[in-house]
Design a protein around this motif. Sequence first.
Motif, PDB file in Angstrom:
ATOM      1  N   THR A   1       0.839  -1.200   0.000  1.00  0.00           N
ATOM      2  CA  THR A   1       0.000   0.000   0.000  1.00  0.00           C
ATOM      3  C   THR A   1       0.874   1.250   0.000  1.00  0.00           C
ATOM      4  O   THR A   1       1.816   1.346   0.791  1.00  0.00           O
ATOM      5  N   GLY A   2       0.564   2.156  -0.887  1.00  0.00           N
ATOM      6  CA  GLY A   2       1.272   3.440  -0.931  1.00  0.00           C
ATOM      7  C   GLY A   2       0.358   4.544  -0.434  1.00  0.00           C
ATOM      8  O   GLY A   2      -0.088   4.542   0.711  1.00  0.00           O
ATOM      9  N   PRO A   3      -0.004   5.494  -1.310  1.00  0.00           N
ATOM     10  CA  PRO A   3      -0.892   6.589  -0.900  1.00  0.00           C
ATOM     11  C   PRO A   3      -2.286   6.070  -0.522  1.00  0.00           C
ATOM     12  O   PRO A   3      -2.661   4.963  -0.895  1.00  0.00           O
ATOM     13  N   ASN A   4      -3.026   6.904   0.208  1.00  0.00           N
ATOM     14  CA  ASN A   4      -4.330   6.453   0.717  1.00  0.00           C
ATOM     15  C   ASN A   4      -5.416   6.391  -0.360  1.00  0.00           C
ATOM     16  O   ASN A   4      -6.531   5.983  -0.093  1.00  0.00           O
ATOM     17  N   ARG A   5      -5.120   6.818  -1.582  1.00  0.00           N
ATOM     18  CA  ARG A   5      -6.072   6.722  -2.688  1.00  0.00           C
ATOM     19  C   ARG A   5      -5.286   6.715  -3.991  1.00  0.00           C
ATOM     20  O   ARG A   5      -4.097   7.055  -4.011  1.00  0.00           O
TER      21      ARG A   5
ATOM     22  N   LEU B   1       0.257  14.712 -11.562  1.00  0.00           N
ATOM     23  CA  LEU B   1       0.359  15.610 -10.402  1.00  0.00           C
ATOM     24  C   LEU B   1       1.322  15.090  -9.354  1.00  0.00           C
ATOM     25  O   LEU B   1       2.092  15.828  -8.775  1.00  0.00           O
ATOM     26  N   TYR B   2       1.267  13.741  -9.116  1.00  0.00           N
ATOM     27  CA  TYR B   2       2.064  13.165  -8.040  1.00  0.00           C
ATOM     28  C   TYR B   2       3.234  12.319  -8.530  1.00  0.00           C
ATOM     29  O   TYR B   2       4.110  11.953  -7.765  1.00  0.00           O
TER      30      TYR B   2
ATOM     31  N   ALA C   1       5.979   6.954  -3.855  1.00  0.00           N
ATOM     32  CA  ALA C   1       6.259   5.551  -4.202  1.00  0.00           C
ATOM     33  C   ALA C   1       5.036   4.943  -4.873  1.00  0.00           C
ATOM     34  O   ALA C   1       3.929   5.026  -4.334  1.00  0.00           O
ATOM     35  N   ASN C   2       5.252   4.365  -6.053  1.00  0.00           N
ATOM     36  CA  ASN C   2       4.173   3.686  -6.761  1.00  0.00           C
ATOM     37  C   ASN C   2       4.180   2.211  -6.318  1.00  0.00           C
ATOM     38  O   ASN C   2       5.143   1.489  -6.574  1.00  0.00           O
ATOM     39  N   PRO C   3       3.131   1.756  -5.651  1.00  0.00           N
ATOM     40  CA  PRO C   3       3.132   0.403  -5.094  1.00  0.00           C
ATOM     41  C   PRO C   3       3.402  -0.698  -6.122  1.00  0.00           C
ATOM     42  O   PRO C   3       4.029  -1.696  -5.793  1.00  0.00           O
TER      43      PRO C   3
ATOM     44  N   SER D   1      10.985  -6.629   5.276  1.00  0.00           N
ATOM     45  CA  SER D   1      12.240  -5.909   5.537  1.00  0.00           C
ATOM     46  C   SER D   1      12.776  -5.208   4.292  1.00  0.00           C
ATOM     47  O   SER D   1      13.549  -4.263   4.406  1.00  0.00           O
ATOM     48  N   ILE D   2      12.386  -5.673   3.102  1.00  0.00           N
ATOM     49  CA  ILE D   2      12.935  -5.030   1.893  1.00  0.00           C
ATOM     50  C   ILE D   2      12.025  -3.916   1.350  1.00  0.00           C
ATOM     51  O   ILE D   2      12.330  -3.301   0.340  1.00  0.00           O
ATOM     52  N   ALA D   3      10.930  -3.659   2.047  1.00  0.00           N
ATOM     53  CA  ALA D   3      10.035  -2.597   1.566  1.00  0.00           C
ATOM     54  C   ALA D   3      10.632  -1.225   1.897  1.00  0.00           C
ATOM     55  O   ALA D   3      11.065  -0.991   3.021  1.00  0.00           O
ATOM     56  N   PRO D   4      10.688  -0.327   0.913  1.00  0.00           N
ATOM     57  CA  PRO D   4      11.214   1.012   1.201  1.00  0.00           C
ATOM     58  C   PRO D   4      10.211   1.835   2.016  1.00  0.00           C
ATOM     59  O   PRO D   4       9.022   1.499   2.061  1.00  0.00           O
ATOM     60  N   LYS D   5      10.691   2.909   2.586  1.00  0.00           N
ATOM     61  CA  LYS D   5       9.793   3.849   3.266  1.00  0.00           C
ATOM     62  C   LYS D   5       8.828   4.412   2.230  1.00  0.00           C
ATOM     63  O   LYS D   5       9.180   4.581   1.073  1.00  0.00           O
ATOM     64  N   GLY D   6       7.621   4.665   2.626  1.00  0.00           N
ATOM     65  CA  GLY D   6       6.652   5.206   1.672  1.00  0.00           C
ATOM     66  C   GLY D   6       5.607   4.184   1.269  1.00  0.00           C
ATOM     67  O   GLY D   6       4.615   4.529   0.636  1.00  0.00           O
TER      68      GLY D   6
END
Length: 462
Positions: free
Chosen positions: A211-215, A221-222, A227-229, A353-358
């Motif tokens: 999961t990345g952004p909430n929508r 725009l973004y 981060a694109n999931p 553990s390999i998931a980046p921040k975001g």
Amino acid sequence: MQGPKAYIEQNKDRFLNELMDLLKIPSISADSAFSHDVLHMAETVEEALKAAGCTHTEICETDGYPIVYGERTIDPSLPTVLVYGHYDVQPPDPLNLWTSPPFEPVVKKTNLHPNGAIYARGASDDKGQMYMHVKALEYMVQNDKLPCNVKFMIEGEEEVGSNSLVTFVKENQERLANDIILISDTGMIAKDVPSITTGLRGLSYVEVEVTGPNRDLHSGLYGGAVANPINILAKMIASLHDENNHITIPGFYDKVQELSKEEREAMAKAPFDLKAYQDEIGIEAVYGEKGYTTNERNSIRPTLDVNGIWGGYTGEGAKTVIPSKAYAKISMRLVPNQDWHEITELFSNHFKSIAPKGVTVKVTPHHGGQGYVTPIDFVGYRAAEKAYEKTFGKTPIPQRGGGSIPIVALFEKELQSKTILMGFGLDSDSIHSPNEHFGVENYLKGIETIPYFYQYFTEMSK
Ligand code: BES
Ligand code: MN
Ligand code: MN
């Protein structure tokens, strides 16, 4: 008194028609829209067991689909064979790739099967192979050739993880007591090269959600700043194999049973035509773990594969969007002595553990099971070997299989008995794929071979 061959010759049309009737029932365990058909299938199997000569049959209710049980006891002092099989099938999709509808069985002639193959979902996996045992029982009962006791346990959840069977086996150890378990739910090397499956891989099946952004966001725009999931998921999945196609999860190989040089040499002697293998599935080259042959890669080595991946916009045309979520279904085939719970845990920890921040990552285990290997130096294997020698005129080749029947390891643990995997299917049967089929000759050869197993097993057990 006649042998199985003559009896089959007289009854083969009926044997075929009865199987075709079973194949008309869409007993798809994965799809609840078909639950009525799955239940109908259970009743039909019970009737077939009764008609073939089981003196006691029962539909055993579970939290899921019922287990069909049947038995014929002739003398408690004689050995008991427990037959296991499954009456559920895989979903047939994609439907448009079938040359005839999956639940309208037809016999078609092919180059490999000049005497015909039955095309339908479940023809080989496992209705056709399960029904060979029912017809073998009929032969033995009708011709006074049943040399020992027999029990049948046919389940309806094999293709979805056998959850109910696990409980059933644990709660019915006495009823299921046996001297050997007999299963036909695997394959053989080729139509004229009989083999006995001596191993199955274990399995750990998980689903991951990133999961990345909430929508879902506008990708202009973004885009570039968030981060694109799906991008991230693709990167994470790609990192699970290194340049040699070894799996990178720390500890993944720690318990893998390595085969000795002698065992690998013996494996390499089994006939294998790489060109035919590639042609049959339409690839120009094989691909896999460095240092291992194709047959090793698909049997004695563990794997990690994405089975499905989705997220974002997949409809017609283009929609510019950075999705909020990305998903994948991932399976790991395991080998002795990897423990599937441990592997699921290792995967889960590593993947997070390999998931980046975001992004955040969720791992949901689906089901799994342990691998299995059977020895070849005991009476069960020797009896099976002799049965094939009788009907094929050739000694069967022991072969480790790549698929999984997780319940087999549990049988050994809970019932303390070994399993003989007498499969009569072929890799080219397209199980789980469109146009699944089962050779008519394979079917009839199975019915012919099984009674000899009973005979030799009983004789050799004395
Ligand atoms: N009959 C297969 C397993 C099989 C096929 C083993 C050919 C060896 C050779 C069985 O029905 C099956 O599909 N098992 C699943 C596992 C289950 C937990 C869904 C599998 O192997 O994917
Ligand atoms: Mn099967
Ligand atoms: Mn299957």
